[in-house]
Structures are given as C-alpha cells and as structure tokens.
Design a protein around this motif. Structure first.
Motif, PDB file in Angstrom:
ATOM      1  N   LEU A  54       0.841  -1.197   0.000  1.00 47.42           N
ATOM      2  CA  LEU A  54       0.000   0.000   0.000  1.00 47.42           C
ATOM      3  C   LEU A  54       0.877   1.247   0.000  1.00 47.42           C
ATOM      4  O   LEU A  54       1.657   1.464   0.927  1.00 47.42           O
ATOM      5  N   GLU A  55       0.742   2.055  -1.038  1.00 51.27           N
ATOM      6  CA  GLU A  55       1.472   3.325  -1.135  1.00 51.27           C
ATOM      7  C   GLU A  55       0.485   4.467  -0.943  1.00 51.27           C
ATOM      8  O   GLU A  55      -0.500   4.574  -1.682  1.00 51.27           O
ATOM      9  N   LEU A  56       0.740   5.313   0.036  1.00 51.04           N
ATOM     10  CA  LEU A  56      -0.074   6.508   0.227  1.00 51.04           C
ATOM     11  C   LEU A  56       0.498   7.599  -0.667  1.00 51.04           C
ATOM     12  O   LEU A  56       1.590   8.104  -0.419  1.00 51.04           O
ATOM     13  N   VAL A  57      -0.227   7.933  -1.713  1.00 54.83           N
ATOM     14  CA  VAL A  57       0.223   8.940  -2.674  1.00 54.83           C
ATOM     15  C   VAL A  57       0.067  10.327  -2.061  1.00 54.83           C
ATOM     16  O   VAL A  57       0.955  11.171  -2.168  1.00 54.83           O
ATOM     17  N   THR A  58      -1.077  10.562  -1.448  1.00 58.26           N
ATOM     18  CA  THR A  58      -1.287  11.786  -0.678  1.00 58.26           C
ATOM     19  C   THR A  58      -2.081  11.405   0.568  1.00 58.26           C
ATOM     20  O   THR A  58      -3.054  10.658   0.489  1.00 58.26           O
ATOM     21  N   ASP A  59      -1.612  11.886   1.704  1.00 57.12           N
ATOM     22  CA  ASP A  59      -2.283  11.547   2.965  1.00 57.12           C
ATOM     23  C   ASP A  59      -2.455  12.777   3.852  1.00 57.12           C
ATOM     24  O   ASP A  59      -2.516  12.667   5.071  1.00 57.12           O
ATOM     25  N   GLU A  60      -2.578  13.943   3.198  1.00 55.06           N
ATOM     26  CA  GLU A  60      -2.655  15.194   3.962  1.00 55.06           C
ATOM     27  C   GLU A  60      -3.834  15.249   4.921  1.00 55.06           C
ATOM     28  O   GLU A  60      -3.774  15.934   5.937  1.00 55.06           O
ATOM     29  N   THR A  61      -4.915  14.518   4.636  1.00 54.70           N
ATOM     30  CA  THR A  61      -6.084  14.554   5.517  1.00 54.70           C
ATOM     31  C   THR A  61      -6.348  13.215   6.205  1.00 54.70           C
ATOM     32  O   THR A  61      -7.383  13.047   6.847  1.00 54.70           O
ATOM     33  N   LEU A  62      -5.416  12.271   6.083  1.00 56.90           N
ATOM     34  CA  LEU A  62      -5.599  10.955   6.697  1.00 56.90           C
ATOM     35  C   LEU A  62      -5.488  11.066   8.212  1.00 56.90           C
ATOM     36  O   LEU A  62      -4.532  11.618   8.744  1.00 56.90           O
ATOM     37  N   SER A  63      -6.483  10.532   8.894  1.00 58.45           N
ATOM     38  CA  SER A  63      -6.486  10.470  10.356  1.00 58.45           C
ATOM     39  C   SER A  63      -6.665   9.019  10.774  1.00 58.45           C
ATOM     40  O   SER A  63      -7.295   8.233  10.061  1.00 58.45           O
ATOM     41  N   TRP A  64      -6.122   8.686  11.917  1.00 56.65           N
ATOM     42  CA  TRP A  64      -6.256   7.343  12.466  1.00 56.65           C
ATOM     43  C   TRP A  64      -6.955   7.424  13.811  1.00 56.65           C
ATOM     44  O   TRP A  64      -6.692   8.340  14.597  1.00 56.65           O
ATOM     45  N   TYR A  65      -7.841   6.481  14.056  1.00 55.85           N
ATOM     46  CA  TYR A  65      -8.571   6.405  15.314  1.00 55.85           C
ATOM     47  C   TYR A  65      -8.378   5.015  15.909  1.00 55.85           C
ATOM     48  O   TYR A  65      -8.653   4.014  15.237  1.00 55.85           O
ATOM     49  N   ALA A  66      -7.871   4.955  17.133  1.00 57.19           N
ATOM     50  CA  ALA A  66      -7.717   3.672  17.831  1.00 57.19           C
ATOM     51  C   ALA A  66      -9.095   3.285  18.364  1.00 57.19           C
ATOM     52  O   ALA A  66      -9.511   3.733  19.430  1.00 57.19           O
ATOM     53  N   SER A  67      -9.820   2.477  17.592  1.00 58.18           N
ATOM     54  CA  SER A  67     -11.201   2.143  17.940  1.00 58.18           C
ATOM     55  C   SER A  67     -11.301   1.053  19.001  1.00 58.18           C
ATOM     56  O   SER A  67     -12.381   0.818  19.531  1.00 58.18           O
ATOM     57  N   SER A  68     -10.195   0.385  19.280  1.00 57.71           N
ATOM     58  CA  SER A  68     -10.165  -0.642  20.322  1.00 57.71           C
ATOM     59  C   SER A  68      -8.718  -0.803  20.775  1.00 57.71           C
ATOM     60  O   SER A  68      -7.819  -0.153  20.244  1.00 57.71           O
ATOM     61  N   SER A  69      -8.510  -1.690  21.707  1.00 56.33           N
ATOM     62  CA  SER A  69      -7.149  -1.937  22.189  1.00 56.33           C
ATOM     63  C   SER A  69      -6.331  -2.742  21.179  1.00 56.33           C
ATOM     64  O   SER A  69      -5.130  -2.868  21.319  1.00 56.33           O
ATOM     65  N   PHE A  70      -6.992  -3.259  20.130  1.00 54.28           N
ATOM     66  CA  PHE A  70      -6.293  -4.131  19.186  1.00 54.28           C
ATOM     67  C   PHE A  70      -6.317  -3.651  17.736  1.00 54.28           C
ATOM     68  O   PHE A  70      -5.684  -4.254  16.878  1.00 54.28           O
ATOM     69  N   ALA A  71      -7.032  -2.567  17.425  1.00 52.40           N
ATOM     70  CA  ALA A  71      -7.125  -2.140  16.024  1.00 52.40           C
ATOM     71  C   ALA A  71      -7.311  -0.624  15.908  1.00 52.40           C
ATOM     72  O   ALA A  71      -7.738   0.042  16.849  1.00 52.40           O
ATOM     73  N   ARG A  72      -6.977  -0.135  14.723  1.00 54.13           N
ATOM     74  CA  ARG A  72      -7.179   1.284  14.411  1.00 54.13           C
ATOM     75  C   ARG A  72      -7.898   1.402  13.067  1.00 54.13           C
ATOM     76  O   ARG A  72      -7.864   0.494  12.242  1.00 54.13           O
ATOM     77  N   ARG A  73      -8.550   2.551  12.857  1.00 53.27           N
ATOM     78  CA  ARG A  73      -9.314   2.820  11.649  1.00 53.27           C
ATOM     79  C   ARG A  73      -8.804   4.101  11.012  1.00 53.27           C
ATOM     80  O   ARG A  73      -8.641   5.105  11.694  1.00 53.27           O
ATOM     81  N   GLY A  74      -8.551   4.050   9.699  1.00 50.26           N
ATOM     82  CA  GLY A  74      -8.079   5.217   8.966  1.00 50.26           C
ATOM     83  C   GLY A  74      -9.226   5.830   8.184  1.00 50.26           C
ATOM     84  O   GLY A  74     -10.008   5.120   7.544  1.00 50.26           O
ATOM     85  N   PHE A  75      -9.311   7.155   8.234  1.00 52.76           N
ATOM     86  CA  PHE A  75     -10.386   7.874   7.559  1.00 52.76           C
ATOM     87  C   PHE A  75      -9.905   9.255   7.156  1.00 52.76           C
ATOM     88  O   PHE A  75      -8.876   9.736   7.651  1.00 52.76           O
ATOM     89  N   CYS A  76     -10.624   9.895   6.274  1.00 52.57           N
ATOM     90  CA  CYS A  76     -10.283  11.257   5.884  1.00 52.57           C
ATOM     91  C   CYS A  76     -10.847  12.221   6.912  1.00 52.57           C
ATOM     92  O   CYS A  76     -12.042  12.208   7.194  1.00 52.57           O
ATOM     93  N   GLY A  77      -9.989  13.059   7.467  1.00 52.20           N
ATOM     94  CA  GLY A  77     -10.396  14.033   8.465  1.00 52.20           C
ATOM     95  C   GLY A  77     -11.178  15.205   7.890  1.00 52.20           C
ATOM     96  O   GLY A  77     -11.772  15.969   8.638  1.00 52.20           O
ATOM     97  N   ARG A  78     -11.188  15.345   6.560  1.00 50.62           N
ATOM     98  CA  ARG A  78     -11.935  16.445   5.930  1.00 50.62           C
ATOM     99  C   ARG A  78     -13.320  15.982   5.482  1.00 50.62           C
ATOM    100  O   ARG A  78     -14.323  16.576   5.851  1.00 50.62           O
TER     101      ARG A  78
END
Length: 134
Positions: A54-78
């Motif tokens: 996986l190559e992130l070409v542009t990630d200027e608005t990428l945010s990560w949320y630790a939704s549990s003690s075992f995983a995280r979720r990536g989403f656009c913050g805009r």
C-alpha cells in the motif's frame, strides 16, 4: 489472498487521501460488528493487502482512530470517508472496497460478526456467515 490486482488506485471523497495498491487483494469480507456499522452507517465491505503493497500517494487529511485496544481505523479528516482498518502490529491492512476506483473484479466471500447485524437489512444469500468472526 488472490492475485486479483497488480495495481489498484483509490481514495476518499474529497481527494485528500489517495493510495495505490501494488499487489494482490483478498476477496471482500463484510463485517457487521457494532463498531463497523457505526463508522459506515451500514457494514464494512473490505478487501485486504500487505501493508508493504500500500502506497499513500497523498495523505494530507488521513487520520487514524484507535477504535479498540487491538485495532485502528483510517479515515479522511476532511470529508469523513472510511478507508482503512488495521490490527495492531499486523503486516496486512484492510481497505474499504468502496474507496477503490472503478471496477475491482472482487467479490464478497464471507460475512463476519453477523450476530450483531442491523435489523434493517438482510445478509447476502449464498455467502458464508460467521456469527462472530472466521
């Protein structure tokens, strides 16, 4: 994983996050757990690739949320588009199928955490069901 894709592109609704997958994608899994339903409004439909593919070409608005003690979720913050799900320390990363550009050639091969599905939709007939996970 199958050899479904050699190169696939995708991103969020506003274009703040764009990515390229340079390797195979797994068939799509739908997840009906409460967290996935709350994030998307329905259920997750996600494929998966090796994190190194996986190559992130542009990630200027990428945010990560630790939704549990075992995983995280990536989403656009805009624009709020749900994009990724990753187990802590995993070599693979899930990609929401709807964020891929154009035709994917992928199909749904399993439905997980169906014990938690919403009462306002039906499961897909003929696709294996797992009440918890697989």
């Amino acid at each position: 994983m199958s050899d479904q894709a050699v190169r696939k592109e995708g991103g969020c609704l506003c274009g703040g996050v764009r990515y390229v997958v340079h390797g195979p994608l797994r068939p799509i899994t739908t997840c009906h757990c409460t967290m996935c339903r709350r994030q998307t409004g329905l259920y997750y439909a996600a494929t998966e690739c090796r994190r190194d593919d996986l190559e992130l070409v542009t990630d200027e608005t990428l945010s990560w949320y630790a939704s549990s003690s075992f995983a995280r979720r990536g989403f656009c913050g805009r624009c709020g588009s749900a994009l990724f799900w990753q187990l802590q320390g995993a070599d693979d990363i899930s990609i929401l199928a709807g964020s891929l550009d154009g035709e994917t050639g992928l199909s749904i091969d399993r439905q997980i955490f169906t014990n938690y599905k919403g009462d306002f939709y039906d499961l897909i007939e003929g696709v294996p069901v797992f009440g918890e996970s697989d």
